[in-house]
Design an enzyme around this catalytic site. Structure first.
Site, PDB file in Angstrom:
ATOM      1  CD  GLU A   1      15.428  55.417  46.389  1.00 24.48           C
ATOM      2  OE1 GLU A   1      16.146  55.729  47.435  1.00 24.48           O
ATOM      3  OE2 GLU A   1      14.335  54.714  46.359  1.00 24.48           O
TER       4      GLU A   1
ATOM      5  N   GLY B   1      19.631  64.317  39.837  1.00 19.95           N
ATOM      6  CA  GLY B   1      18.137  64.273  40.094  1.00 19.95           C
ATOM      7  C   GLY B   1      17.486  65.386  40.026  1.00 19.95           C
TER       8      GLY B   1
ATOM      9  N   GLY C   1      21.293  58.023  41.623  1.00 19.69           N
ATOM     10  CA  GLY C   1      22.182  58.690  41.213  1.00 19.69           C
ATOM     11  C   GLY C   1      22.401  60.216  42.122  1.00 19.69           C
ATOM     12  CB  SER C   2      24.745  62.833  41.658  1.00 22.58           C
ATOM     13  OG  SER C   2      24.027  63.184  40.478  1.00 22.58           O
ATOM     14  CB  THR C   3      21.376  65.500  45.168  1.00 21.54           C
ATOM     15  OG1 THR C   3      21.428  64.666  46.178  1.00 21.54           O
ATOM     16  CG2 THR C   3      20.333  66.727  45.207  1.00 21.54           C
ATOM     17  CD  GLU C   4      25.946  68.118  39.392  1.00 15.96           C
ATOM     18  OE1 GLU C   4      26.537  67.316  40.183  1.00 15.96           O
ATOM     19  OE2 GLU C   4      26.293  68.606  38.211  1.00 15.96           O
TER      20      GLU C   4
ATOM     21  CD  GLU D   1      26.851  61.318  48.213  1.00 11.74           C
ATOM     22  OE1 GLU D   1      26.715  61.878  47.042  1.00 11.74           O
ATOM     23  OE2 GLU D   1      26.431  60.270  48.514  1.00 11.74           O
TER      24      GLU D   1
ATOM     25  CB  CYS E   1      23.651  56.311  48.065  1.00  9.46           C
ATOM     26  SG  CYS E   1      22.755  54.851  48.471  1.00  9.46           S
TER      27      CYS E   1
ATOM     28  CE  LYS F   1      22.746  56.093  31.664  1.00  6.41           C
ATOM     29  NZ  LYS F   1      24.259  55.514  31.732  1.00  6.41           N
TER      30      LYS F   1
HETATM   31  P1  NAP Z   1      25.167  60.267  38.554  1.00  7.36           P
HETATM   32  O1  NAP Z   1      26.236  60.837  37.916  1.00  7.36           O
HETATM   33  O2  NAP Z   1      24.044  60.871  38.951  1.00  7.36           O
HETATM   34  O3  NAP Z   1      24.863  59.288  37.744  1.00  7.36           O
HETATM   35  C1  NAP Z   1      23.815  58.111  37.922  1.00  7.36           C
HETATM   36  C2  NAP Z   1      23.127  57.795  36.334  1.00  7.36           C
HETATM   37  O4  NAP Z   1      22.651  58.812  35.784  1.00  7.36           O
HETATM   38  C3  NAP Z   1      24.338  57.207  35.565  1.00  7.36           C
HETATM   39  O5  NAP Z   1      23.870  55.955  34.888  1.00  7.36           O
HETATM   40  C4  NAP Z   1      24.674  58.290  34.839  1.00  7.36           C
HETATM   41  O6  NAP Z   1      25.031  58.031  33.583  1.00  7.36           O
HETATM   42  C5  NAP Z   1      23.239  58.967  34.374  1.00  7.36           C
HETATM   43  N1  NAP Z   1      23.204  60.313  34.015  1.00  7.36           N
HETATM   44  C6  NAP Z   1      24.065  61.420  34.126  1.00  7.36           C
HETATM   45  N2  NAP Z   1      23.815  62.377  33.603  1.00  7.36           N
HETATM   46  C7  NAP Z   1      22.265  62.137  33.288  1.00  7.36           C
HETATM   47  C8  NAP Z   1      21.312  63.135  32.796  1.00  7.36           C
HETATM   48  N3  NAP Z   1      21.584  64.478  32.542  1.00  7.36           N
HETATM   49  N4  NAP Z   1      20.066  62.531  33.059  1.00  7.36           N
HETATM   50  C9  NAP Z   1      19.852  61.332  32.892  1.00  7.36           C
HETATM   51  N5  NAP Z   1      20.904  60.494  33.399  1.00  7.36           N
HETATM   52  C10 NAP Z   1      22.081  60.963  33.611  1.00  7.36           C
HETATM   53  O7  NAP Z   1      25.737  59.669  39.806  1.00  7.36           O
HETATM   54  P2  NAP Z   1      27.039  58.828  39.836  1.00  7.36           P
HETATM   55  O8  NAP Z   1      28.128  59.612  40.329  1.00  7.36           O
HETATM   56  O9  NAP Z   1      26.875  57.617  38.992  1.00  7.36           O
HETATM   57  O10 NAP Z   1      26.648  57.792  41.433  1.00  7.36           O
HETATM   58  C11 NAP Z   1      26.902  58.401  42.641  1.00  7.36           C
HETATM   59  C12 NAP Z   1      25.691  59.202  43.288  1.00  7.36           C
HETATM   60  O11 NAP Z   1      24.649  58.134  43.292  1.00  7.36           O
HETATM   61  C13 NAP Z   1      26.008  59.540  44.652  1.00  7.36           C
HETATM   62  O12 NAP Z   1      25.736  60.800  44.890  1.00  7.36           O
HETATM   63  C14 NAP Z   1      25.356  58.380  45.365  1.00  7.36           C
HETATM   64  O13 NAP Z   1      24.778  59.073  46.819  1.00  7.36           O
HETATM   65  C15 NAP Z   1      24.023  58.173  44.607  1.00  7.36           C
HETATM   66  N6  NAP Z   1      23.363  57.153  44.986  1.00  7.36           N
HETATM   67  C16 NAP Z   1      22.412  56.957  45.535  1.00  7.36           C
HETATM   68  C17 NAP Z   1      21.695  55.714  46.038  1.00  7.36           C
HETATM   69  C18 NAP Z   1      20.244  56.028  46.659  1.00  7.36           C
HETATM   70  O14 NAP Z   1      19.635  54.586  46.737  1.00  7.36           O
HETATM   71  N7  NAP Z   1      19.941  56.653  47.189  1.00  7.36           N
HETATM   72  C19 NAP Z   1      22.345  54.692  45.572  1.00  7.36           C
HETATM   73  C20 NAP Z   1      23.504  54.361  44.989  1.00  7.36           C
HETATM   74  C21 NAP Z   1      24.078  55.848  44.482  1.00  7.36           C
HETATM   75  P3  NAP Z   1      26.773  57.603  33.317  1.00  7.36           P
HETATM   76  O15 NAP Z   1      27.164  56.927  34.325  1.00  7.36           O
HETATM   77  O16 NAP Z   1      26.880  56.955  31.912  1.00  7.36           O
HETATM   78  O17 NAP Z   1      27.507  59.255  33.356  1.00  7.36           O
END
Ligand code: NAP
Ligand code: MG
Length: 791
Positions: free
Chosen positions: A266, A249, A244-247, A397, A300, A192
């Site tokens: 990640e 995760g 994605g976000s730690t939250e 962050e 990230c 996704k």
């Molecule tokens: P996010 O809100 O956690 O979203 C990440 C993905 O998860 C999106 O596809 C999102 O869908 C989906 N998602 C949202 N709620 C979910 C749930 N309850 N269950 C399953 N999936 C769900 O993060 P973001 O704001 O898009 O990205 C920014 C974060 O990613 C930052 O904290 C960054 O540090 C982190 N990041 C980490 C890395 C790494 O390699 N460590 C790389 C890149 C980014 P939708 O977009 O459709 O809401």
């Protein structure tokens, strides 16, 4: 006009990349996209759609199908149906397809780069020169892993159907990091993309067709957060890979606990960028621009915390401000633009809000004098100084183009500040004194450290976090292992078992004893003074062991924490010597242990003797690995060295299964010790006497106090406190599924690594021990250090 004036006024003219190719592609699909399942695009079951916008203009780009439960279900079914054939295609067959994918990406690189810039708002300079080339590199590299899969991963099999969820900041690159290893290993996927950025994933789906990826091997289900949740919770999924976000995760860790799903996370970061006074300050300024303003800081591993040595701070910040004044913000399709648009209004508001909050907390705010475009979502490069280490600017962050600057005086202070967050994704260290830089690199707690460089990525080097930045790696052989499960049937040939001795037990085992606990190198009575009776197979009372409680657990963890750094600082050779000595002392008392084991299990002295023999062999094996399970130097596409350190995890807690009374304990503490960890181990609950007796062997074998701690008692009680304890870095559970579920669930607090390892007797008693690599892997975490060579 004089020549000097012309030089001074050398303004940039517009240099836009043509968008026609991407526009034509969007038009060919009439601006509307379905879900990609089983090799075909189809509308979502509900018919629902959502819009994706261009952040640089605010204009809509296309309508995308909104995946719901039926769609996720259909995708999982397609993936399941396709998996066996994909696996049985074999390494070479899969390598050919992955190679074709790499070629497809290269052939369509311009379309992909423009599409990514339109949908995400990042400068074309980045998509064209960084994102897309790295995507191709990833598929090439993993074509190679597929080719040598059978020899390099003997004993492993693909996990099955993988659910993969990615963020919006590197849409196509994160897709490649997920799909390439999964496919190389013989899995099929349901991916996704993020709601803001689905377009390049859909374009990639078309490339899959062109490359001959069999239908159902790759499925792309577009949608929102809820769609992600449906994938996570779908019972037909064997592994979740999330970026994605730690939250979120944390939510996923909870939702997958006890389900048997493999998981890699990640997550976020707040990475330090450390500048020493002897650094090449001009290079460091350039590095910092890349660290925090690459992709508008929506990275990230962004170097969002500048830690600069006090003696050069003023000079450095003034150089930085001068450089900030030259940054160009604007149309991301312009090839001369450095700073593009922020992904969405919601992120823009969040960034602005956090900057205001920092200002209210006393930070000084400096913003680059960029011209802000009239339309689209833009935020200027921002420097926050006068930031205190506990403030919002230093801890939260921001995920935007905002740098928080702090100063330090000594290397030790730099390390302390660097490690003063819950995250541990990356770090950058700048000094011309390489020995200082490498020394600091070794002390920073993060999955990647860049020396005199920043933001270097390559498929050959695993990327991922320590602590609340998540677990698991993407890239390298360690990344591939995240998509495999160890399957003992694939293990190497067995050696014959040792000849059993003729001797049968002559006497019942000694005098009835009450064994104490072993904490911090001392035998101690349990906090409440309670003990448990141990009854042999014949029904006869064999003795008593102490019943540890919460307080004993805490004391043991504290002792382990205190002992671990010193133990890790010893050389592998020194640790091996202690392990050999343990083996020697156990062997010398072998008969006594064999008798105890036999009395508990009722299976005879010869079996007891065999188990002791295996314990001795394990200790030898762990000693052998102590100075041989070394890291590697990766062949990254970069002039310099990228090397891997296999570092100890820290304090490892483990609960041993019912069954063999000594072997799981010895195998566990042996491997923990070998890799420089301290451990707190609960031996088998039903057959604990040999383990309790083993305390005497530990006491006489030069094991430093606190490196090994043994707690007998009721595992249900011990497990809970251990799994919840923030001082425990990893918890291994060898036993029942319910216990495993609890361990995964209760570990959510500090996101400790968990491992539900072998629980059956034969998993431990194989010769040679084919699971040893698995144990070594779980006893270590990978840190990659990047160091350029030359100027
Ligand atoms: P996010 O809100 O956690 O979203 C990440 C993905 O998860 C999106 O596809 C999102 O869908 C989906 N998602 C949202 N709620 C979910 C749930 N309850 N269950 C399953 N999936 C769900 O993060 P973001 O704001 O898009 O990205 C920014 C974060 O990613 C930052 O904290 C960054 O540090 C982190 N990041 C980490 C890395 C790494 O390699 N460590 C790389 C890149 C980014 P939708 O977009 O459709 O809401
Ligand atoms: Mg978009």
């Amino acid at each position: 006009m004089t020549i000097a004036e012309i030089f001074n006024n050398l303004n940039y003219g517009p240099a836009p990349e043509a968008a026609e190719l991407a526009q034509a592609w969007l038009e060919a699909h009439q601006g509307s996209f379905g879900i990609y399942i089983g090799g075909e695009f189809r509308a979502s079951h509900s018919g629902g759609q959502f819009e994706t916008d261009c952040p640089a203009t605010g204009e809509p780009l296309a309508k995308i199908a909104l995946g719901g439960p039926e769609d996720v279900d259909a995708a999982v079914k397609a993936a399941r149906a396709a998996q066996p054939n994909w696996e049985s295609l074999g390494g070479h067959g899969r390598a050919k397809v992955l190679y074709a994918l790499a070629r497809q990406v290269q052939k369509h690189s311009r379309l992909l780069a423009v599409l990514e810039t339109l949908d995400n708002g990042k400068p074309i300079r980045e998509t064209r020169d960084i994102d897309v080339p790295l995507v191709a590199r990833h598929f090439y590299h993993h074509a190679g892993w597929a080719q040598i899969f059978e020899t390099e991963f003997s004993g492993y099999r693909p996990v099955g159907v993988c659910g993969q969820i990615i963020p919006w900041n590197f849409p196509l690159l994160m897709l490649a990091w997920k799909i390439a290893p999964a496919l190389a290993a013989g899995n099929t996927v349901v991916l996704k993309p993020a709601e803001f950025t689905s377009l390049t994933a859909l374009c990639f789906a078309e490339l899959c067709d062109a490359a001959g990826v069999p239908p159902g091997v790759v499925n792309i289900v577009t949608g929102e957060g809820e769609t992600g949740r449906l994938i996570v919770e779908h019972p037909g999924i064997d592994k979740i890979a999330f970026t994605g976000s730690t939250e979120v995760g944390r939510l996923i860790r909870k939702a997958t606990a006890g389900t048997g799903k493999k998981l890699s996370l990640e997550l976020g970061g707040k990475s330090p960028f450390i500048v020493f006074e002897d650094a090449d300050l001009d290079s460091a300024v350039e590095g910092l621009v890349d660290a925090i303003w690459f992709n508008q800081g929506q990275v990230c591993c962004a170097g969002s915390r500048l830690l600069v040595q006090e003696s050069c701070a003023e000079r450095f910040l003034s150089k930085l401000k001068d450089r900030m004044a030259t940054l160009r913000m604007g149309d991301p399709l312009d090839k001369a633009v450095d700073i593009g648009a922020i992904i969405a209004p919601v992120q823009l508001e969040r960034i602005a809000g956090l900057v205001e909050q920092s200002r209210n907390e006393g930070a000084e705010v400096y913003q680059a004098p960029c011209e802000i475009p009239a339309r689209g979502w833009f935020y200027p490069p921002t420097l926050l100084s006068n930031v205190s280490p506990a403030s919002t600017a230093a801890q939260v962050e921001i995920f935007g183009p905002v740098l928080a600057a702090m100063t330090f005086r000594t290397p030790a202070e730099a390390v302390a500040l660097a490690n003063n967050t819950v995250y541990g994704l990356a770090a950058s260290v700048w000094s011309e004194n390489l020995s200082l830089a490498l020394d600091v690199a070794g002390q920073v707690k993060s999955g990647t450290v860049w020396v005199n460089s920043t933001n270097l990525f390559d498929a050959a080097s695993g990327f991922g976090g320590y602590r609340e930045s998540g677990f698991g790696r993407e890239g390298g052989s360690e990344g591939l292992l995240e998509y495999l499960v160890f399957d003992r049937l694939g293990s190497s040939p067995r050696k014959p078992a040792p000849k059993p001795s003729k001797r049968e037990p002559t006497s019942p085992p000694g005098i009835d004893r009450t064994y104490k606990l072993y904490i911090g190198g001392k035998q101690v009575r349990p906090d409440q003074g309670f003990s448990l009776e141990v009854v042999g197979s014949s029904g006869r009372r064999l003795g008593e062991v102490s019943r540890a409680n919460r307080k004993d657990v805490r004391n043991a963890v504290e002792a382990a924490r205190n002992a671990q750094p010193g133990w890790a600082a010893q050389t592998g050779h020194a640790r091996a010597q202690v392990l050999y000595y343990l083996a020697e002392n156990l062997s010398a008392r072998g008969a006594q242990f064999a008798e105890l084991l036999a009395a508990m299990s009722g299976s005879g002295f010869a079996d007891g003797e065999r188990e002791v023999g295996l314990c001795v062999e394990r200790l030898f094996e762990c000693a052998a690995w102590a100075d041989k399970y070394d890291g590697r130097v990766h062949g990254t596409a970069f002039r310099g060295i990228t090397y891997t350190l296999n570092e100890p995890v820290g304090v490892i807690a483990a609960t041993c299964p019912d069954g063999p009374g000594l072997l799981p304990l010895v195998a566990t503490l042996g491997v923990c010790m070998a890799m420089g960890n301290a451990c707190v181990v609960a031996p088998s609950e039903t057959t604990p006497l040999a383990a309790a007796e083993f305390i005497q062997v530990l006491e006489t074998s030069d094991v430093p106090a606190g490196v090994v701690n043994l707690l007998t008692g009721l595992q249900s009680e011990l497990r809970k406190t251990l799994a919840e304890h923030d001082g425990v870095d990893a918890m291994w559970h060898f036993g029942d599924a319910e216990g495993g579920r609890q361990v995964e669930l209760l570990s959510v607090g500090n996101l400790k690594q968990t491992w539900l390892g072998p629980s059956k007797s034969h998993d431990w008693s194989e010769r040679p021990w084919s699971a040893s690599k698995e144990f070594l892997r779980h006893a270590t975490q990978v840190k990659n250090v990047w160091a350029p060579l030359g100027e």
